[in-house]
Design an enzyme around this catalytic site. Structure first.
Site, short mmCIF file in Angstrom:
data_model
loop_
_atom_site.label_atom_id
_atom_site.label_comp_id
_atom_site.label_asym_id
_atom_site.label_seq_id
_atom_site.Cartn_x
_atom_site.Cartn_y
_atom_site.Cartn_z
N LEU A 137 0.94 -1.16 -0.26
CA LEU A 137 0.08 -0.05 0.00
C LEU A 137 0.99 1.15 -0.01
O LEU A 137 0.71 2.12 -0.84
CB LEU A 137 -0.91 -0.02 1.16
CG LEU A 137 -1.94 1.26 1.28
CD1 LEU A 137 -2.99 1.11 0.22
CD2 LEU A 137 -2.32 1.02 2.80
N GLU A 370 1.07 0.50 10.02
CA GLU A 370 -0.34 0.48 10.39
C GLU A 370 -1.29 1.58 10.79
O GLU A 370 -2.16 1.37 11.38
CB GLU A 370 -0.52 -0.67 11.11
CG GLU A 370 -0.18 -2.26 10.88
CD GLU A 370 -0.86 -3.08 9.97
OE1 GLU A 370 -2.07 -2.50 9.62
OE2 GLU A 370 -0.33 -4.25 10.01
P1 TGC Z 1 -11.35 8.39 4.04
O1 TGC Z 1 -11.85 9.47 3.15
O2 TGC Z 1 -11.49 8.76 5.44
O3 TGC Z 1 -11.73 7.06 3.46
C1 TGC Z 1 -11.77 6.48 2.12
C2 TGC Z 1 -12.81 5.48 1.80
O4 TGC Z 1 -12.55 4.36 2.66
C3 TGC Z 1 -13.58 4.05 3.78
N1 TGC Z 1 -12.90 3.58 4.84
C4 TGC Z 1 -12.82 2.39 5.37
N2 TGC Z 1 -13.60 1.21 4.89
C5 TGC Z 1 -13.40 0.07 5.52
N3 TGC Z 1 -12.75 -0.02 6.49
C6 TGC Z 1 -12.33 1.03 7.04
N4 TGC Z 1 -11.39 1.20 8.28
C7 TGC Z 1 -12.19 2.39 6.57
N5 TGC Z 1 -11.71 3.60 6.72
C8 TGC Z 1 -12.28 4.52 5.77
C9 TGC Z 1 -14.44 5.59 3.94
O5 TGC Z 1 -15.40 5.10 4.08
C10 TGC Z 1 -14.07 6.20 2.50
O6 TGC Z 1 -15.15 5.35 1.60
P2 TGC Z 1 -15.98 5.97 0.37
O7 TGC Z 1 -16.92 5.03 -0.13
O8 TGC Z 1 -16.54 7.30 0.90
O9 TGC Z 1 -14.66 6.41 -0.52
O10 TGC Z 1 -9.75 8.26 3.70
P3 TGC Z 1 -8.46 9.51 3.68
O11 TGC Z 1 -7.85 9.40 2.28
O12 TGC Z 1 -9.05 10.74 4.31
O13 TGC Z 1 -7.66 8.58 4.81
C11 TGC Z 1 -7.90 8.47 6.00
C12 TGC Z 1 -6.75 7.95 6.82
C13 TGC Z 1 -5.75 8.95 7.01
C14 TGC Z 1 -7.39 7.51 8.30
C15 TGC Z 1 -6.41 6.56 6.38
O14 TGC Z 1 -6.01 6.67 4.98
C16 TGC Z 1 -5.30 5.95 7.04
O15 TGC Z 1 -5.67 5.03 7.68
N6 TGC Z 1 -3.85 6.15 6.85
C17 TGC Z 1 -2.73 5.39 7.43
C18 TGC Z 1 -2.33 4.51 6.38
C19 TGC Z 1 -1.72 3.14 6.86
O16 TGC Z 1 -2.17 2.73 7.96
N7 TGC Z 1 -1.12 2.31 6.39
C20 TGC Z 1 -0.61 0.97 6.53
C21 TGC Z 1 0.03 0.44 5.38
S1 TGC Z 1 0.14 -1.45 5.47
C22 TGC Z 1 1.30 -1.33 7.02
O17 TGC Z 1 1.79 -0.48 7.54
C23 TGC Z 1 1.69 -2.83 7.31
S2 TGC Z 1 2.81 -3.17 8.41
C24 TGC Z 1 2.63 -4.68 8.61
C25 TGC Z 1 3.48 -5.38 9.61
O18 TGC Z 1 4.53 -5.77 9.38
O19 TGC Z 1 2.74 -5.76 10.56
P1 FAD Z 2 4.47 9.79 6.97
O1 FAD Z 2 2.86 9.52 6.47
O2 FAD Z 2 5.18 10.68 5.94
O3 FAD Z 2 4.12 10.64 8.27
C1 FAD Z 2 5.41 11.37 8.86
C2 FAD Z 2 5.03 12.10 10.08
O4 FAD Z 2 3.85 13.06 9.77
C3 FAD Z 2 4.53 10.94 11.25
O5 FAD Z 2 4.69 11.46 12.40
C4 FAD Z 2 2.66 11.16 10.90
O6 FAD Z 2 1.99 10.95 12.19
C5 FAD Z 2 2.77 12.75 10.68
N1 FAD Z 2 1.59 13.06 9.77
C6 FAD Z 2 1.39 12.65 8.57
N2 FAD Z 2 -0.01 13.20 7.89
C7 FAD Z 2 -0.42 13.81 9.36
C8 FAD Z 2 -1.55 14.59 9.37
N3 FAD Z 2 -2.43 14.78 8.36
N4 FAD Z 2 -1.91 15.28 10.73
C9 FAD Z 2 -0.77 15.15 11.60
N5 FAD Z 2 0.20 14.51 11.44
C10 FAD Z 2 0.64 13.96 10.33
N6 FAD Z 2 3.31 -0.33 4.43
C11 FAD Z 2 2.91 -1.20 3.63
O7 FAD Z 2 1.99 -0.98 2.71
N7 FAD Z 2 2.81 -2.39 3.71
C12 FAD Z 2 3.89 -3.17 4.62
O8 FAD Z 2 4.10 -4.47 4.81
C13 FAD Z 2 4.35 -2.15 5.56
N8 FAD Z 2 5.33 -2.68 6.57
C14 FAD Z 2 6.20 -1.76 7.09
C15 FAD Z 2 7.25 -2.34 7.98
C16 FAD Z 2 8.12 -1.47 8.64
C17 FAD Z 2 9.21 -1.88 9.35
C18 FAD Z 2 7.92 0.03 8.60
C19 FAD Z 2 8.47 1.07 9.39
C20 FAD Z 2 6.55 0.57 7.99
C21 FAD Z 2 5.99 -0.47 6.98
N9 FAD Z 2 4.94 0.12 6.10
C22 FAD Z 2 4.28 -0.74 5.42
C23 FAD Z 2 4.77 1.45 5.77
C24 FAD Z 2 4.02 2.14 7.00
O9 FAD Z 2 2.61 1.95 7.07
C25 FAD Z 2 4.11 3.56 6.89
O10 FAD Z 2 5.44 3.82 7.43
C26 FAD Z 2 3.05 4.48 7.76
O11 FAD Z 2 1.77 4.47 7.19
C27 FAD Z 2 3.61 5.98 7.89
O12 FAD Z 2 3.81 6.55 6.57
P2 FAD Z 2 5.43 7.21 6.35
O13 FAD Z 2 6.43 6.37 6.98
O14 FAD Z 2 5.44 7.71 4.95
O15 FAD Z 2 5.10 8.71 7.33
#
Ligand code: TGC
Ligand code: FAD
Length: 391
Positions: A137, A370
């Site tokens: 993602l 996450e």
């Molecule tokens: P937003 O406008 O709020 O939402 C877009 C659309 O998504 C729907 N939605 C959801 N649907 C299902 N489940 C959920 N939890 C949902 N949350 C939102 C929402 O209703 C909307 O639908 P529609 O039909 O209206 O389009 O989206 P936004 O662009 O404003 O972003 C909101 C935000 C910042 C909360 C979200 O994008 C977010 O959670 N950002 C954090 C990104 C993140 O968590 N990345 C993780 C990457 S994967 C990873 O880190 C794996 S680590 C793995 C490991 O090693 O364990």
């Molecule tokens: P940024 O989004 O650039 O954020 C930088 C700082 O700005 C943070 O402190 C954040 O809180 C702050 N910030 C950003 N936006 C705002 C806002 N609107 N308001 C206030 N503060 C804000 N991703 C995957 O897709 N798949 C994986 O398997 C995966 N594995 C990972 C494994 C590791 C070890 C790590 C470290 C990361 C992994 N990730 C993965 C990525 C992870 O999900 C992202 O690092 C995370 O979502 C944050 O994105 P970023 O690092 O680009 O930080």
């Protein structure tokens, strides 16, 4: 390193568990103590992933714990899933990460949004660990804001042509299949299954991490990759599709963080009783007791929060915002406990003889991936005010 861990159950939480839930937890704990704890520190120091544990993770139900048995999953309830994540992260966040990604970020979307052919082809092999998966993602320029991703695919008639790059992807260098989120020509996000060996697809490892060193992290690079049309996940499109997978993984992290905290607390309690200074065990000093008392209080609060969340998930009633609260609270709690435990261990706390410093460094990743600590705060803020403050 001998694993001397003992679980402390201050509020008799075990009485809320079924015999089957305890059995799953205890048998996983015993295997981890025997086969994983003794090797994990070495792998962490060498920044290597202990791939020999993959079949064991499959056998103990850690790949797809709640995926139905007809697809090779363990068919377990949400509390058991949580307990498994707690046990894995008690040993190392990287081990829990491998299970989280495989289960909630790869098997879950295939099970939930995949075609029957995709489920049959991938899920049984992912459940045993014969296949490893990853979830793409995050991009170099789009982390917290995945909706702005630029990775894209074009419809070429008989196939799709995929271009772009993902970064920070757990397990990408060893993955057989990547669940990749990309935009079509209309800008709509879809999930696509990209398989190892497809021409133009590479997954180089990222180096230099001071955290999560026993887990492999890499990139995903797509240079005109021809993806068969049958590899598109047909069941759901839009950002909600990947975000729904995150709900499941974040719930697992909420439990996992408790595991890290339990390990740090147990180690600190033992050390405080055994370490003599000024002629007495350091556990007899009020300042040390304050740290230990606060640790067990915070762990107990997190256990109660997470157990209730598990019940709500089992009933299909847990909201994204409730999951965010638990992920944010528990990871922050675990990180604070790791820091306090490190202090109780004095200089020994910085060594590899204890797991504390490894947990602390790992949790610095867990508090970012996450969804960062602050993004989860903003999700709670939006939920209680009705006003979004992301942009
Ligand atoms: P937003 O406008 O709020 O939402 C877009 C659309 O998504 C729907 N939605 C959801 N649907 C299902 N489940 C959920 N939890 C949902 N949350 C939102 C929402 O209703 C909307 O639908 P529609 O039909 O209206 O389009 O989206 P936004 O662009 O404003 O972003 C909101 C935000 C910042 C909360 C979200 O994008 C977010 O959670 N950002 C954090 C990104 C993140 O968590 N990345 C993780 C990457 S994967 C990873 O880190 C794996 S680590 C793995 C490991 O090693 O364990
Ligand atoms: P940024 O989004 O650039 O954020 C930088 C700082 O700005 C943070 O402190 C954040 O809180 C702050 N910030 C950003 N936006 C705002 C806002 N609107 N308001 C206030 N503060 C804000 N991703 C995957 O897709 N798949 C994986 O398997 C995966 N594995 C990972 C494994 C590791 C070890 C790590 C470290 C990361 C992994 N990730 C993965 C990525 C992870 O999900 C992202 O690092 C995370 O979502 C944050 O994105 P970023 O690092 O680009 O930080």
């Amino acid at each position: 390193m001998t694993d001397r861990f003992e679980a402390h159950d201050y509020y008799l939480m075990d009485e809320l568990l079924t015999e089957e839930q305890k059995l799953f937890r205890d048998s996983l704990r015993a295997w981890l103590k025997k086969d994983v704890s003794p090797i994990i520190e070495d792998y962490y120091e060498r920044a290597a992933f202990p791939s020999q544990i993959i079949p064991g993770l499959g056998e103990y139900g850690c790949f797809g714990p709640y995926i139905p048995t007809e697809y090779g999953g363990a068919g377990l309830d949400q509390i058991t899933y949580g307990l498994l994540m707690q046990e894995l992260e008690r040993v190392d966040s990287g081990v829990r990460s491998t299970s989280s990604v495989q289960s909630s970020l790869v098997m879950y979307p295939i099970w939930k949004y995949g075609s029957e052919e995709q489920k049959q082809k991938f899920l049984p092999k992912l459940a045993t660990g014969e296949f490893i998966g990853c979830f793409g993602l995050t991009e170099p320029d789009h982390g917290s804001d995945p909706g702005s991703m630029v990775t894209n695919f074009k419809d070429m008639g008989d196939h799709y042509l995929l271009n772009g790059a993902k970064m920070w992807i757990s397990n990408s260098p060893i993955a057989d299949v990547a669940v990749v989120w990309a935009k079509n020509e209309a800008g709509r996000i879809h999930g696509i299954l990209v398989e190892k060996g497809m021409e133009g697809f590479t997954a180089p490892e990222m180096h230099g991490k001071h955290s999560l060193r026993a887990s492999i992290t890499g990139e995903l690079i797509f240079d005109n990759v021809k993806v068969p049309k049958e590899n598109l996940l047909p069941g759901r499109s839009g950002l909600g599709a990947p975000l729904s997978c995150l709900d499941s993984a974040r719930y697992g992290i909420a439990w996992g963080a408790i595991g890290s905290a339990m390990d740090c607390y147990d180690s600190a309690l033992k050390y405080a009783k055994e370490r003599i200074q000024f002629g007495k065990p350091i556990a007899s000093f009020q300042l040390i007791q304050k740290k230990l008392a606060e640790m067990v209080t915070e762990i107990t609060k997190a256990q109660l929060l997470t157990f209730r969340l598990g019940q709500l998930r089992e009933e299909g009633r847990a909201t994204t915002a409730q999951i965010s609260m638990a992920k944010r609270n528990n990871v922050d709690m675990a990180l604070k406990i790791a820091r306090e435990a490190r202090q109780i261990h004095g200089a020994m706390g910085i060594t590899s003889e204890y797991s504390i410093m490894r947990h602390m460094a790992n949790l610095e990743s867990v508090i970012t991936y996450e969804g960062t600590h602050d993004i989860h705060l903003l999700i709670t803020g939006m939920d209680v005010t009705g006003i979004q403050a992301f942009s």
